[in-house]
Scaffold this motif. Sequence first.
Motif, PDB file in Angstrom:
ATOM      1  N   ASN A 108      -0.667  20.535  30.608  1.00 26.55           N
ATOM      2  CA  ASN A 108       0.411  20.628  31.605  1.00 26.55           C
ATOM      3  C   ASN A 108       1.747  20.297  30.970  1.00 26.55           C
ATOM      4  O   ASN A 108       1.826  19.433  30.097  1.00 26.55           O
ATOM      5  N   LEU A 129       5.071  18.479  31.837  1.00 21.09           N
ATOM      6  CA  LEU A 129       5.483  17.496  32.831  1.00 21.09           C
ATOM      7  C   LEU A 129       6.991  17.438  33.026  1.00 21.09           C
ATOM      8  O   LEU A 129       7.463  16.887  34.005  1.00 21.09           O
ATOM      9  N   ARG A 172       7.981  15.741  28.122  1.00 23.20           N
ATOM     10  CA  ARG A 172       6.640  15.177  28.129  1.00 23.20           C
ATOM     11  C   ARG A 172       5.631  16.258  28.498  1.00 23.20           C
ATOM     12  O   ARG A 172       5.929  17.165  29.272  1.00 23.20           O
ATOM     13  N   LYS A 210       1.160  16.857  29.140  1.00 20.89           N
ATOM     14  CA  LYS A 210      -0.173  16.275  29.298  1.00 20.89           C
ATOM     15  C   LYS A 210      -1.074  16.993  28.307  1.00 20.89           C
ATOM     16  O   LYS A 210      -1.093  18.220  28.256  1.00 20.89           O
ATOM     17  N   THR A 260      -0.624  11.408  28.002  1.00 19.78           N
ATOM     18  CA  THR A 260       0.728  11.905  28.202  1.00 19.78           C
ATOM     19  C   THR A 260       1.426  11.809  26.855  1.00 19.78           C
ATOM     20  O   THR A 260       1.506  10.726  26.274  1.00 19.78           O
ATOM     21  N   GLU A 265       1.887  25.513  27.505  1.00 21.23           N
ATOM     22  CA  GLU A 265       0.511  25.191  27.864  1.00 21.23           C
ATOM     23  C   GLU A 265      -0.451  25.958  26.968  1.00 21.23           C
ATOM     24  O   GLU A 265      -0.165  27.078  26.553  1.00 21.23           O
TER      25      GLU A 265
END
Length: 97
Positions: free
Chosen positions: A24, A26, A30, A32, A42, A57
Motif C-alpha cells: 500500500n 500510505l 510512507r 506498507k 510501515t 504498489e
Amino acid sequence: MSDNEGRKNLRMPEGDEVFAVVTNMLGANRVKVRCMDGTERTARIPGRMQKRIWIREDDVVLVEPWDWQDEKADVVWRYEKQEADQLREEGHITDSV
C-alpha cells in the motif's frame, strides 16, 4: 549461449536488510510493505530517494528494519521489474509472502 546471459549482479541484503514487496501507498513518503521474514511493516522512503526513484504498489524493495521499532523500516533500494523477476527466478523472493 551461457546461463548468465542477460543476468545482472543485483544488490543483495547486507546486515539487517530484508527483501519486501510494497502492498500500500500510505502517503507522506510512507509505504506498507510485506517483508520476506513474514512481517508487515510501515516503511519510510528517505529524502535521497524522493522525486528520483518512484515507488509503486507491487514493487520489490530492500528495507532495513528499525532497531528500536521492529514494525517500521527504511526503504534502502528499489528493484526494477526485470531485476525483481530475476530475484524470483533465483528463489530469493517468493510471491506467497
